[in-house]
Each structure stands twice: as structure tokens, then as C-alpha cells.
Design an enzyme around this catalytic site. Sequence first.
Site, PDB file in Angstrom:
ATOM      1  N   THR A 129       0.834  -1.209   0.000  1.00 28.36           N
ATOM      2  CA  THR A 129       0.000   0.000   0.000  1.00 28.36           C
ATOM      3  C   THR A 129       0.868   1.259   0.000  1.00 28.36           C
ATOM      4  O   THR A 129       0.464   2.280  -0.554  1.00 28.36           O
ATOM      5  CB  THR A 129      -0.975   0.026   1.190  1.00 28.36           C
ATOM      6  N   ASN A 130       2.049   1.192   0.585  1.00 28.43           N
ATOM      7  CA  ASN A 130       2.942   2.359   0.536  1.00 28.43           C
ATOM      8  C   ASN A 130       3.522   2.559  -0.865  1.00 28.43           C
ATOM      9  O   ASN A 130       3.693   3.704  -1.312  1.00 28.43           O
ATOM     10  CB  ASN A 130       4.053   2.230   1.572  1.00 28.43           C
ATOM     11  N   MET A 153      10.887  -6.440   4.375  1.00 29.10           N
ATOM     12  CA  MET A 153      11.079  -7.070   5.683  1.00 29.10           C
ATOM     13  C   MET A 153      12.414  -7.806   5.784  1.00 29.10           C
ATOM     14  O   MET A 153      12.460  -8.944   6.245  1.00 29.10           O
ATOM     15  CB  MET A 153       9.925  -8.027   5.972  1.00 29.10           C
ATOM     16  N   ASN A 213      13.180   4.259   4.901  1.00 28.41           N
ATOM     17  CA  ASN A 213      12.221   3.240   5.318  1.00 28.41           C
ATOM     18  C   ASN A 213      11.050   3.923   6.002  1.00 28.41           C
ATOM     19  O   ASN A 213      11.191   4.995   6.587  1.00 28.41           O
ATOM     20  CB  ASN A 213      12.906   2.286   6.307  1.00 28.41           C
ATOM     21  N   HIS A 252       8.101   3.123   8.941  1.00 24.94           N
ATOM     22  CA  HIS A 252       7.890   2.168  10.050  1.00 24.94           C
ATOM     23  C   HIS A 252       6.695   2.603  10.894  1.00 24.94           C
ATOM     24  O   HIS A 252       6.539   3.793  11.187  1.00 24.94           O
ATOM     25  CB  HIS A 252       9.156   2.111  10.916  1.00 24.94           C
TER      26      HIS A 252
HETATM   27  C1  GRF Z   1       3.942  -0.633   6.806  1.00 23.02           C
HETATM   28  O1  GRF Z   1       3.215  -0.479   7.982  1.00 23.02           O
HETATM   29  C2  GRF Z   1       5.364  -0.166   7.010  1.00 23.02           C
HETATM   30  O2  GRF Z   1       5.486   0.840   7.951  1.00 23.02           O
HETATM   31  C3  GRF Z   1       6.040  -1.416   7.525  1.00 23.02           C
HETATM   32  O3  GRF Z   1       5.443  -2.462   6.793  1.00 23.02           O
HETATM   33  C4  GRF Z   1       4.132  -2.079   6.401  1.00 23.02           C
HETATM   34  C5  GRF Z   1       4.059  -2.264   4.916  1.00 23.02           C
HETATM   35  O4  GRF Z   1       2.773  -2.140   4.414  1.00 23.02           O
HETATM   36  N1  GRF Z   1       7.476  -1.339   7.375  1.00 23.02           N
HETATM   37  P1  GRF Z   1       2.524  -2.110   2.825  1.00 23.02           P
HETATM   38  O5  GRF Z   1       3.148  -3.373   2.233  1.00 23.02           O
HETATM   39  O6  GRF Z   1       3.115  -0.851   2.264  1.00 23.02           O
HETATM   40  O7  GRF Z   1       1.021  -2.135   2.702  1.00 23.02           O
END
Ligand code: GRF
Length: 178
Positions: free
Chosen positions: A11-12, A80, A97, A99
Site C-alpha cells: 500500500t505504501n 522485511m 524506510n 515504520h
Molecule cells: C507498513 O506499515 C510499514 O510501515 C512497515 O510495513 C508495512 C508495509 O505495508 N514497514 P505495505 O506493504 O506498504 O502495505
Amino acid sequence: MIGVLVSGTGTNLQALLDAGLPVAAVASNRRDASALERARHLPTKTFELRDYASRTERDTAMADWLDQQGVRIVVLAGYMHLLTSAFLDRFPNAVVNVHPSLLPEFPGARSVEEQLAAGVAESGATVHLVDEGVDSGPILAQERVAVLDGDTAETLHARIKELEHRLLPRVVEELCAR
Ligand code: GRF
């Protein structure tokens, strides 16, 4: 040009694409990351650790590939895995990053669950420069959100992600302009 590293739902990554930022390529450490489907129109490549003799070899191959795609800024959007200096030294001060906590509090992969277990009143999202530690590089930006009565890891993480989706594109845009 921006390279995005993903492991999960992306989603990011989607927020970066929706903001019109110049994402040139997307890499993942997992072939099954559904985030890759959001990037069908872009060059994508998977670098699974089991395909390489060491983390250093994997990271070198990933840095080489991103470099070939013209990438100068790397965004970890739910990536991850730790990165080694073999990768970080190739993009100095240009790996960020996002978080789901107010770092330096609650680093690590189970951050949201740990915040709820600790009973914190406030959580948030942090964007930081990446070093070889776990969520430990210099902080670039943070936003806060209240923890509500009855929050579960899912509901709290969803509200944190709303912050992330605003904060991350803004910080990356600033990095692109510097
Ligand atoms: C997010 O909450 C980010 O902060 C963490 O992992 C999650 C990733 O979510 N590091 P997405 O894959 O971007 O939906």
C-alpha cells in the site's frame, strides 16, 4: 529515479505511485509479494535469499539491477529484510524506510502488537534513513496518532498506514528535490 523494495501488500508503494513520484523499478525478496502486482507497468525483479550464496551477494545483485534501471533513491515500503553495507554503500544517504511506530520506540517486525501490549496512548509513523540496524537510522519525519479503546493490531495498523501514505510520498518528494 526511485527504486522501491517490497515484501508484502504494497500500500505504501501504491501511495508513491498515486503521488506521481518517478518510480523506475520495484524489487522484492519474495516472489509471492502481492505488491508486485501494483507494479505490472514497471520493471520488477525478485531477489530471494535462497537464490544467492550470501546476503552480500544478494544485495550486490539487487543494487546492480536498481542501478541499471537508473535508480538513485531507494524506498523500503514494507521490505522485511535487513540490508547489508554492500547495498547501502551504493546509495549513500538515499535509502529510506517507513515504520509503524514513533521510533526509536518499538522497532522491529511486531511493532504494532508490541505497542498495544505495552498499553501506549499514542503511536505513529516514522520515515528514516536506513542503516544496517533494525529501524535505527536518522529520523526524517514523524506523525502521531492516538491509540483508541478497543484498538486491535489490525485497526491501529490501518490508521497508522493512513499516516504513512501521506508522510512517505512527502518525504520522498523532498529527497528527490534536494
Ligand atoms: C507498513 O506499515 C510499514 O510501515 C512497515 O510495513 C508495512 C508495509 O505495508 N514497514 P505495505 O506493504 O506498504 O502495505
